[in-house]
Scaffold this active site. Sequence first.
Site, mmCIF file in Angstrom:
data_model
loop_
_atom_site.group_PDB
_atom_site.id
_atom_site.type_symbol
_atom_site.label_atom_id
_atom_site.label_comp_id
_atom_site.label_asym_id
_atom_site.label_seq_id
_atom_site.Cartn_x
_atom_site.Cartn_y
_atom_site.Cartn_z
ATOM 1 N N HIS A 76 -10.953 -6.689 8.457
ATOM 2 C CA HIS A 76 -11.748 -6.456 7.247
ATOM 3 C C HIS A 76 -13.042 -5.720 7.577
ATOM 4 O O HIS A 76 -14.018 -5.826 6.856
ATOM 5 C CB HIS A 76 -12.091 -7.781 6.548
ATOM 6 N N GLU B 185 0.827 -1.208 0.000
ATOM 7 C CA GLU B 185 0.000 0.000 0.000
ATOM 8 C C GLU B 185 0.860 1.256 0.000
ATOM 9 O O GLU B 185 0.474 2.284 -0.561
ATOM 10 C CB GLU B 185 -0.966 -0.003 1.182
#
Lengths: 432, 351
Positions: free
Chosen positions: B142, B73
């Site tokens: 998540h 990322e």
Amino acid sequence: MAGGRGKSGNKRGNLPPLELHVPEPKYRPGDTVDYSDLAIPPAGAQPRPDETCAPAETHPLCLDLIRVLDDDHRAVGPWDPRLDPETLRRMLRVMALTRAFDERMFRMQRQGKTSFYMKCTGEEATSVAAAFALADDDMVFPSYRQQGILIARGYPLVEMANQIYSNRADRLKGRQMPVMYSSRDFACFTISGNLATQYPQAVGWAMASAIRGDSRIAAGWIGEGSSAEGDFHAAMTFAAVFNAPVVLNVINNQWAISSFSGFAGSERTTFAARAIGYGVAGLRVDGNDALAVYAAVQWAADRARANAGPTLIEHFTYRAEAHSTSDDPSAYRSAQEREEWPLGDPVTRLGRHLIGLGEWSLEQQETMDREVAEEVRAATRQAEKNGILGQGLHHPFHTMFEDVYEELPWHLEEQAEQAIRERRLKWPGWEE
Amino acid sequence: MVEEGPVSLSEAPTRRLGMIEAINEALDIMLERDPNVVIFGEDVGYFGGVFRATAGLQQKYGKNRVFDTPINECGIIGVAVGMGAYGLRPVPEIQFADYIYPGLDQLISEAARLRYRSAGEFTAPMTVRAPFGGGIFGGQTHSQSPEALFTHVAGLKTVIPSTPHDAKGLLIAAIEDNDPVIFFEPKRIYNGPFDGYYERPATPWARHPGSEVPEGYYSIPLGKARIVREGAALTVLAYGTMIHVAEAVLADKGVDAEIIDLRTLVPLDIAAVEKSVQKTGKCLVIHEATRTSGFGAELAALVQERCFYHLEAPIERVTGFDTPYPHSLEWAYFPGPIRIGEAVDRLLAAG
């Protein structure tokens, strides 16, 4: 507990207790420095593969040291870029100008005219010769110690001084610490104080250029210390995966403030050798040899432009002075290191090379030194007319709130009103 | 302003779309309209994204415009900054908002600061898309709602849609915006307007008016809230999934609430907030994110500063708990009908 047992209950034999290795530099203040164990191969002995070779062909060079100028200051071997004397003289002058600018701005900081300064003394070749090897419209993503790039590209010294003084003429509106230049016109990305962030950005710019089918490439610079950042890995991975047209320079100047290069891994291998694991081309070059730096960067730039991929270049050099005006290296390293540095001084070496060619003289050198000092003096005096830090000649007050967003949102407009009200209360007669 | 229903559209005919389809359509339209738009992220290329938001786009626009990236990322955001400096308009996807943290330095210190530190020479016109929020048994990695972190960063805009219609129009506006935008997509409502009653059957978007999505290009300006429902009893400030939960709970309780979908957290539509709270005198802030220093704290402070003398009751905050998002006890964490109902009861009882 030493000599403990595993879960099985079996003793782990006579293993010694585990030990943590905390790297320690060889020399501390007062120590006598001896660099005789530093492997410095002879100049001219390193092979120069074709620019479009397989990456693996460069990997022996990651553990070698590309050198062009020999001990007698002659240019030798396949990496000699064979530059004409006029180019060499221009390169020498830019390096001298960079050094003169550093010396002047260091003094100006000591006189209280600004908050901070960073010199690149001893490392001039790693930015100046690199800039000479790139095209002027190749995008550079420097760290804070590559002022030589902007000077090589003809960026006005007075603009640099305006930025350092954060004065009314500072194109960055006094928002950045000194030396964090930015110039889109000179293809130089805005410099960050967050280390290594520019590395994946350089790769991204290069990817964009490739997406567009452009011919311009990108080049990034970091220090060996910040090669430990995750951004280095991100940049190398993306550069390798997307075969990005980028030149990634690591300036190994041995010291990251007070931490020697061992804290970035230099006890284990070279910085160039990291290229091997990523499967990209890597070169390790004598960073105090302007011709070797030029040759290596030119090789990497040609490779990138030929769609042959990225190159990691370690420039092996020495930070001759303090990290910054806020640093005192006498507290952590031996002063002899600089004196004994076996790869010499880049400005002196290039000057002697030119003298050896019969294209330069000590008299010309003295004249040049006087001229560059005068050029710097004139530029900084002109900049001081626009103000120095803390003397009120800064940008209009409201600019503090501008450029956070393209348009000023309501909450910043309210905060700007508050700031201006505070200003008027403190100085009732104040007008912008 | 708000009461105009700040929607640009649109004489265009509408179709019923789910949120994923609406997002995919927005991306498709922007790839078509602007050759500078590039889309990349983990699994977004050939496969079309783990939630299918980029399905078919690589096939249509080619690998130079839509491509997969390494799982990194920091690199995804970092190269987006460099691409923006080149002149592209990157739309990177972070696969889950929970994964965005390795990219924070590039977002906070770089993307958000480029315009300021370079006095406008360099900007970061990127839109970072990321699914966020829980209710899908995603556990703590998540399910997070990290929007408050980004609202704290000067230079970033944070946008959260609550319907397919808004998702398309807001995403197009975000991509066209020249500042970096964090676009959080409430993944619990990708496929239907989840109302918080998890034991009831799921409803598809097709039955919700927010699924009527005009064809073609339209944008919804950033910084403009939407009045979901006008009412007099109290004001609800919410966004994303919690809009639908609030609607259902207040309807079940028969409360005449005014529900405001903020849509953009920064810049906030403060005028819409003030106007509503000054009318109702009561304010309920709802978000799924953890409570302490959540965006609800900012909203409560703003309402207190600007509407104090109109308030008839303490401002209520209904939020997730200050724990990681648990897997098996997901619904105990989620700020559902009971937690909201209690807060509503307290507000109605006061004053």
